[in-house]
Scaffold this motif. Structure first.
Motif, PDB file in Angstrom:
ATOM      1  N   SER A  81       4.387  -0.905  12.368  1.00 30.79           N
ATOM      2  CA  SER A  81       3.851   0.309  13.000  1.00 30.79           C
ATOM      3  C   SER A  81       4.647   1.543  12.593  1.00 30.79           C
ATOM      4  O   SER A  81       4.084   2.624  12.376  1.00 30.79           O
ATOM      5  CB  SER A  81       3.874   0.158  14.522  1.00 30.79           C
ATOM      6  OG  SER A  81       3.048  -0.903  14.939  1.00 30.79           O
ATOM      7  N   VAL A  82       5.971   1.380  12.453  1.00 29.47           N
ATOM      8  CA  VAL A  82       6.812   2.512  12.082  1.00 29.47           C
ATOM      9  C   VAL A  82       6.536   2.956  10.653  1.00 29.47           C
ATOM     10  O   VAL A  82       6.327   4.146  10.375  1.00 29.47           O
ATOM     11  CB  VAL A  82       8.308   2.145  12.241  1.00 29.47           C
ATOM     12  CG1 VAL A  82       9.192   3.254  11.651  1.00 29.47           C
ATOM     13  CG2 VAL A  82       8.652   1.923  13.701  1.00 29.47           C
ATOM     14  N   VAL A  83       6.513   1.994   9.733  1.00 27.57           N
ATOM     15  CA  VAL A  83       6.314   2.313   8.310  1.00 27.57           C
ATOM     16  C   VAL A  83       4.926   2.892   8.060  1.00 27.57           C
ATOM     17  O   VAL A  83       4.765   3.845   7.288  1.00 27.57           O
ATOM     18  CB  VAL A  83       6.528   1.048   7.447  1.00 27.57           C
ATOM     19  CG1 VAL A  83       6.107   1.307   6.002  1.00 27.57           C
ATOM     20  CG2 VAL A  83       7.979   0.601   7.505  1.00 27.57           C
ATOM     21  N   SER A  84       3.924   2.341   8.713  1.00 27.77           N
ATOM     22  CA  SER A  84       2.541   2.792   8.488  1.00 27.77           C
ATOM     23  C   SER A  84       2.173   3.998   9.332  1.00 27.77           C
ATOM     24  O   SER A  84       1.134   4.626   9.086  1.00 27.77           O
ATOM     25  CB  SER A  84       1.569   1.657   8.812  1.00 27.77           C
ATOM     26  OG  SER A  84       1.600   1.376  10.208  1.00 27.77           O
ATOM     27  N   ALA A 106       0.830  -1.214   0.000  1.00 28.33           N
ATOM     28  CA  ALA A 106       0.000   0.000   0.000  1.00 28.33           C
ATOM     29  C   ALA A 106       0.863   1.262   0.000  1.00 28.33           C
ATOM     30  O   ALA A 106       0.576   2.230  -0.727  1.00 28.33           O
ATOM     31  CB  ALA A 106      -0.925  -0.015   1.207  1.00 28.33           C
ATOM     32  N   GLN A 107       1.929   1.252   0.792  1.00 28.20           N
ATOM     33  CA  GLN A 107       2.803   2.422   0.868  1.00 28.20           C
ATOM     34  C   GLN A 107       3.545   2.642  -0.441  1.00 28.20           C
ATOM     35  O   GLN A 107       3.748   3.786  -0.864  1.00 28.20           O
ATOM     36  CB  GLN A 107       3.815   2.244   2.016  1.00 28.20           C
ATOM     37  CG  GLN A 107       3.196   2.223   3.410  1.00 28.20           C
ATOM     38  CD  GLN A 107       2.669   3.583   3.828  1.00 28.20           C
ATOM     39  OE1 GLN A 107       2.972   4.608   3.219  1.00 28.20           O
ATOM     40  NE2 GLN A 107       1.856   3.600   4.869  1.00 28.20           N
ATOM     41  N   PHE A 108       3.963   1.553  -1.089  1.00 28.03           N
ATOM     42  CA  PHE A 108       4.633   1.687  -2.385  1.00 28.03           C
ATOM     43  C   PHE A 108       3.721   2.382  -3.394  1.00 28.03           C
ATOM     44  O   PHE A 108       4.170   3.188  -4.206  1.00 28.03           O
ATOM     45  CB  PHE A 108       5.031   0.306  -2.925  1.00 28.03           C
ATOM     46  CG  PHE A 108       6.160  -0.349  -2.171  1.00 28.03           C
ATOM     47  CD1 PHE A 108       7.143   0.420  -1.558  1.00 28.03           C
ATOM     48  CD2 PHE A 108       6.247  -1.738  -2.080  1.00 28.03           C
ATOM     49  CE1 PHE A 108       8.190  -0.178  -0.864  1.00 28.03           C
ATOM     50  CE2 PHE A 108       7.282  -2.342  -1.393  1.00 28.03           C
ATOM     51  CZ  PHE A 108       8.259  -1.570  -0.782  1.00 28.03           C
ATOM     52  N   CYS A 109       2.429   2.044  -3.337  1.00 24.33           N
ATOM     53  CA  CYS A 109       1.465   2.650  -4.269  1.00 24.33           C
ATOM     54  C   CYS A 109       1.155   4.097  -3.907  1.00 24.33           C
ATOM     55  O   CYS A 109       1.247   4.997  -4.752  1.00 24.33           O
ATOM     56  CB  CYS A 109       0.161   1.857  -4.263  1.00 24.33           C
ATOM     57  SG  CYS A 109       0.230   0.276  -5.097  1.00 24.33           S
ATOM     58  N   VAL A 110       0.773   4.302  -2.658  1.00 26.37           N
ATOM     59  CA  VAL A 110       0.222   5.594  -2.241  1.00 26.37           C
ATOM     60  C   VAL A 110       1.313   6.625  -1.964  1.00 26.37           C
ATOM     61  O   VAL A 110       1.259   7.763  -2.436  1.00 26.37           O
ATOM     62  CB  VAL A 110      -0.671   5.405  -0.998  1.00 26.37           C
ATOM     63  CG1 VAL A 110      -1.178   6.751  -0.491  1.00 26.37           C
ATOM     64  CG2 VAL A 110      -1.837   4.478  -1.312  1.00 26.37           C
ATOM     65  N   LYS A 111       2.319   6.223  -1.182  1.00 24.70           N
ATOM     66  CA  LYS A 111       3.357   7.196  -0.790  1.00 24.70           C
ATOM     67  C   LYS A 111       4.457   7.311  -1.844  1.00 24.70           C
ATOM     68  O   LYS A 111       4.929   8.417  -2.132  1.00 24.70           O
ATOM     69  CB  LYS A 111       3.971   6.764   0.548  1.00 24.70           C
ATOM     70  CG  LYS A 111       2.995   6.818   1.712  1.00 24.70           C
ATOM     71  CD  LYS A 111       2.548   8.246   2.010  1.00 24.70           C
ATOM     72  CE  LYS A 111       1.518   8.298   3.153  1.00 24.70           C
ATOM     73  NZ  LYS A 111       2.089   7.885   4.441  1.00 24.70           N
ATOM     74  N   ALA A 112       4.875   6.179  -2.413  1.00 18.02           N
ATOM     75  CA  ALA A 112       5.960   6.213  -3.394  1.00 18.02           C
ATOM     76  C   ALA A 112       5.454   6.420  -4.821  1.00 18.02           C
ATOM     77  O   ALA A 112       6.249   6.695  -5.723  1.00 18.02           O
ATOM     78  CB  ALA A 112       6.780   4.923  -3.315  1.00 18.02           C
ATOM     79  N   GLY A 113       4.150   6.280  -5.039  1.00 13.44           N
ATOM     80  CA  GLY A 113       3.574   6.507  -6.354  1.00 13.44           C
ATOM     81  C   GLY A 113       3.949   5.471  -7.397  1.00 13.44           C
ATOM     82  O   GLY A 113       3.947   5.756  -8.603  1.00 13.44           O
ATOM     83  N   MET A 114       4.265   4.271  -6.972  1.00 14.08           N
ATOM     84  CA  MET A 114       4.650   3.217  -7.913  1.00 14.08           C
ATOM     85  C   MET A 114       3.431   2.645  -8.626  1.00 14.08           C
ATOM     86  O   MET A 114       2.327   2.664  -8.084  1.00 14.08           O
ATOM     87  CB  MET A 114       5.353   2.065  -7.169  1.00 14.08           C
ATOM     88  CG  MET A 114       6.687   2.415  -6.566  1.00 14.08           C
ATOM     89  SD  MET A 114       7.414   0.941  -5.784  1.00 14.08           S
ATOM     90  CE  MET A 114       8.909   1.662  -5.099  1.00 14.08           C
TER      91      MET A 114
END
Length: 342
Positions: free
Chosen positions: A158-161, A103-111
């Protein structure tokens, strides 16, 4: 006196007949570990359908399958580890952390979604490989290794999210695709469930028809004998933990579709649930005996019991009591089956 002798002979015959049935049952369950779980599943389905006629409704059966899909996928990876006489307490942590990373790769990193998905699978595989390396290279007990990585992965999660949930609407549709379903009459079959069933089919073939599968069983049955037979047991163990990590990551993708989000606050019970499904499915905690079909049945047993007891109006605490009792019975049965001779 002849009467006494006749009575004694009849009694001995009854004992021999009883022992003969017990031995036949013991040998049958040893040769076919799936028979016991299958009988439990069938009896549970019959009982709950009698208690509440809604149990057999297509919508309810769809719900049962949907509820067990994630656990069954994790239990598939857990099965291979337990077949080698190991255990993985980090299964749920890897799945949840992998889902957050995707999810973070998609939303935060824009991959792009495909790249994010592949990277998420790679991260899950790497986490499993870390477990395998610590078990095979450092020679640490699997229980201690995965207990440690359980805490590590949940902390990193928890840290990453930042302890925040990523909504499905913020992610590309591919990330939540596993939660979509196709209709078969009134029955709804999710794409996540289809993926899970395909994985079970693939690993059933891999474990029963390939050299790698035979090496997994041999390593779990007697690691020293397997080593003396020329099997590179260290590589087998490493491969099992690595493949399990990949399966947990796939479970994380299915979890995103199931929840329509990527949440860091789920999965605390997934570790024990995956082990429960494996044990109920007839796979021995001592390794070398069992299989993935039994695990699928074990996961369905958990889902059927929870759903059936809920429909019967049983409180959640007693649902847990029933599952825990089943686990104790399954382990006791496994101990009895392992005593079979020749």
């Amino acid at each position: 006196m002849s009467t006494s002798t006749g009575a004694s002979t009849a009694a001995d015959f009854d004992v021999r007949r009883h022992d003969s049935f017990g031995l036949r049952l013991q040998h049958a369950l040893h040769a076919n570990p799936v028979l016991g779980p299958l009988a439990v599943l069938i009896l549970a389905i019959i009982a709950f359908s009698i208690v509440n006629t809604r149990f057999f409704a297509a919508a309810n059966l769809s719900l049962v399958l949907l509820q067990v899909t994630v656990i069954a996928t994790l239990a598939l990876g857990q099965t291979m580890i337990i077949l080698t006489a190991g255990i993985d307490l980090s299964a749920g942590a890897i799945a949840v952390f992998s889902s957050i990373l995707m999810a973070q790769f998609c939303v935060k990193a824009g991959m792009p979604a495909v790249l994010a998905l592949l990277l998420g699978f790679a991260c899950g595989t790497a986490m499993g490989a870390l477990n395998g390396m610590l078990v095979t290279r450092i020679k640490l007990p699997p229980f201690i290794v995965t207990l440690g990585t359980l805490t590590i992965f949940f902390s990193l999660n928890s840290v990453v999210s930042n302890s925040e949930t990523v909504r499905g609407t913020d992610m590309p549709s591919l990330m939540t695709w596993t939660g979509e379903a196709i209709a078969i009459g009134n029955f709804q079959l999710s794409y996540g469930s289809i993926i899970m069933l395909l994985l079970f089919g693939f690993f059933f073939y891999a474990l029963s028809r390939t050299a790698w599968g035979k090496h997994v069983y041999a390593t779990g049955d007697d690691v020293e004998a397997a080593r003396l037979a020329g099997i590179r047991t260290g590589r087998v163990l490493f491969s099992v933990y690595t493949v399990a990590g990949l399966l947990y990551a796939v479970g994380g993708w299915i979890l995103i579709g199931r929840l329509a989000s990527a949440s860091p606050n789920v999965g605390t019970e997934y570790n024990l649930d995956s082990i429960t499904a494996v044990v109920l499915g007839g796979t021995s905690l001592f390794g070398g005996r069992g299989g993935v079909i039994g695990t699928l049945i074990g996961a369905l047993i958990v889902g059927v019991f929870r759903n059936g007891l809920q429909l019967a109006g049983v409180e959640v605490v007693w649902q847990g009591f029933a599952i825990g009792t089943l686990v104790l019975v399954a382990v006791s049965l496994d101990q009895w089956i392992r005593k079979v001779k020749g």
